[in-house]
Design an enzyme around this catalytic site. Sequence first.
Site, short mmCIF file in Angstrom:
data_model
loop_
_atom_site.label_atom_id
_atom_site.label_comp_id
_atom_site.label_asym_id
_atom_site.label_seq_id
_atom_site.Cartn_x
_atom_site.Cartn_y
_atom_site.Cartn_z
N CYS A 45 0.84 -1.21 0.00
CA CYS A 45 0.00 0.00 0.00
C CYS A 45 0.87 1.26 0.00
CB CYS A 45 -0.90 0.03 1.23
SG CYS A 45 -2.01 -1.37 1.33
C1 BEZ Z 1 0.62 -4.76 1.84
O1 BEZ Z 1 0.13 -3.67 1.60
O2 BEZ Z 1 1.82 -4.96 1.72
C2 BEZ Z 1 -0.24 -5.93 2.28
C3 BEZ Z 1 -1.37 -5.71 3.03
C4 BEZ Z 1 -2.13 -6.80 3.44
C5 BEZ Z 1 -1.75 -8.09 3.06
C6 BEZ Z 1 -0.62 -8.28 2.28
C7 BEZ Z 1 0.15 -7.20 1.88
#
Ligand code: BEZ
Length: 223
Positions: A45
């Site tokens: 994110c």
């Molecule tokens: C991420 O943004 O890296 C992420 C968030 C939830 C699960 C897996 C990755």
Amino acid sequence: MSLKLGDKVPDFVADSSEGPIKFYEYIDNSWAILFSHPNDFTPVCTTELGAVGKLMPEFEKRGIKVLALSCDEAERHKAWIEDIESFSEGKGKVTYPILADPEREVAVKYGMLDPDEKDKAGMSVTARAVFVIGPDKRLKLSILYPATTGRNFSEILRVIDSLQLTANYSVATPVDWKHGEDCMIVPSIPNHTANELFPKGFRTVPLPSGKEYVRLTPQPNLP
Ligand code: BEZ
């Protein structure tokens, strides 16, 4: 709820990193993109929100109101924005609001939740949903990625170019089309109407079937 193409998207009021937002008021009569993230302070994110920051001039050029959503509280978003901007070395400024949806009210209205992805408290979090909304507040496109796959926002801009073009002209855009390339006349337009609608002309590609359905024309909204 799951939204279908052409549905009027639900209105909502939610807190954000820039204060409370009334969605319909915020998007007014513009095109808009609403995209969700699972949680703050997560690695993928962080890369996505910085990338959108860098692409903001491109969204603005297309008249797109940008709105992100992550399940956490607005105060947490504000702290996370510092990380996002640091990670993108100042090039990905978060100049757009991140909605807070701790109770998942918006996520449920838009069908964004991923039942398999939970936060530390065991609550479902949002997948990587993308909604492109037209000035009529109807859904023009939706894409759903799992939390583990980051999106390609340059591709989303490419798709917006196609959506904005095909909303106004009787054309479709072929595989891998990019702004400036030839478009295809939609099959429902007969040749005599195509002559009137496309003053730059069109060419029909000969095919073994003898059917004249591949008709190419220069992008109609360019000089
Ligand atoms: C991420 O943004 O890296 C992420 C968030 C939830 C699960 C897996 C990755």
